[in-house]
Design a protein around this motif. Sequence first.
Motif, PDB file in Angstrom:
ATOM      1  N   SER A   1       1.034  -1.095   0.028  1.00  0.00           N
ATOM      2  CA  SER A   1      -0.156   0.242   0.141  1.00  0.00           C
ATOM      3  C   SER A   1       0.937   1.184  -0.088  1.00  0.00           C
ATOM      4  O   SER A   1       1.971   1.291   0.287  1.00  0.00           O
ATOM      5  CB  SER A   1      -1.230   0.028   1.248  1.00  0.00           C
ATOM      6  OG  SER A   1      -0.166   0.277   2.374  1.00  0.00           O
ATOM      7  N   GLN A   2       0.242   2.236  -0.324  1.00  0.00           N
ATOM      8  CA  GLN A   2       1.194   3.574  -0.333  1.00  0.00           C
ATOM      9  C   GLN A   2       1.810   3.951   1.148  1.00  0.00           C
ATOM     10  O   GLN A   2       2.798   4.068   1.334  1.00  0.00           O
ATOM     11  CB  GLN A   2       0.317   4.750  -0.625  1.00  0.00           C
ATOM     12  CG  GLN A   2       1.109   6.071  -0.692  1.00  0.00           C
ATOM     13  CD  GLN A   2       0.155   7.377  -1.273  1.00  0.00           C
ATOM     14  OE1 GLN A   2      -0.830   7.177  -1.141  1.00  0.00           O
ATOM     15  NE2 GLN A   2       0.851   8.157  -1.660  1.00  0.00           N
ATOM     16  N   GLN A   3       0.982   3.503   2.102  1.00  0.00           N
ATOM     17  CA  GLN A   3       1.441   3.841   3.556  1.00  0.00           C
ATOM     18  C   GLN A   3       2.543   2.796   3.892  1.00  0.00           C
ATOM     19  O   GLN A   3       3.648   3.269   4.319  1.00  0.00           O
ATOM     20  CB  GLN A   3       0.502   3.765   4.391  1.00  0.00           C
ATOM     21  CG  GLN A   3       0.596   4.108   5.845  1.00  0.00           C
ATOM     22  CD  GLN A   3       1.236   5.635   6.103  1.00  0.00           C
ATOM     23  OE1 GLN A   3       0.655   6.304   5.489  1.00  0.00           O
ATOM     24  NE2 GLN A   3       2.478   5.900   6.437  1.00  0.00           N
TER      25      GLN A   3
ATOM     26  N   VAL B   1       4.973   1.679   1.762  1.00  0.00           N
ATOM     27  CA  VAL B   1       6.044   2.023   1.110  1.00  0.00           C
ATOM     28  C   VAL B   1       6.591   3.273   1.627  1.00  0.00           C
ATOM     29  O   VAL B   1       7.989   3.438   1.704  1.00  0.00           O
ATOM     30  CB  VAL B   1       5.742   2.378  -0.487  1.00  0.00           C
ATOM     31  CG1 VAL B   1       6.638   2.869  -1.316  1.00  0.00           C
ATOM     32  CG2 VAL B   1       5.266   1.177  -1.378  1.00  0.00           C
ATOM     33  N   ILE B   2       5.643   4.067   2.040  1.00  0.00           N
ATOM     34  CA  ILE B   2       6.166   5.237   2.882  1.00  0.00           C
ATOM     35  C   ILE B   2       6.874   5.003   3.846  1.00  0.00           C
ATOM     36  O   ILE B   2       7.958   5.448   4.378  1.00  0.00           O
ATOM     37  CB  ILE B   2       4.921   6.406   3.150  1.00  0.00           C
ATOM     38  CG1 ILE B   2       4.607   7.007   1.708  1.00  0.00           C
ATOM     39  CG2 ILE B   2       5.365   7.169   4.195  1.00  0.00           C
ATOM     40  CD1 ILE B   2       3.180   7.717   1.988  1.00  0.00           C
TER      41      ILE B   2
END
Length: 140
Positions: free
Chosen positions: A95-97, A99-100
Amino acid sequence: MNKNGPVIIIEDDLDDQLLLEVVFQKLGYPNKVVYFLDGQQALDYLNKTEEVPFLILSDINMPKLDGFALRDKIHMDAQLKVKCIPYLFFSTAVSQQMVIDAYSLSVQGFFVKQVSMDELEKSITVIMEYWKRCVAPNNF
């Protein structure tokens, strides 16, 4: 970074371990491949071994110590950090989170596990060739 050191794979799915084993055998890299079912086993190994691994491919969702917690422990441990072991996530969960969060822990790469053997081979080849060409501070 020890380019001849073992590749550490932390993967709790035995089927995924088997697929990765087939890929590494087919690609013929000379590096030994060492598998762990969870992050705690890998951390114990890293703290005890005299070998400096070439790189770490870690799943995220694992029992005992997940990939994020393991990365944090390695990143905060001065003796492990100085070994300059590239730490990459290799996971189906993305998910984007995630990866962040991964990059905020100074992870050197985030790869999504590929479904086909051909794509899995391509991913492993790209990872291995990139890091074989890379220079780290402890190469001198």
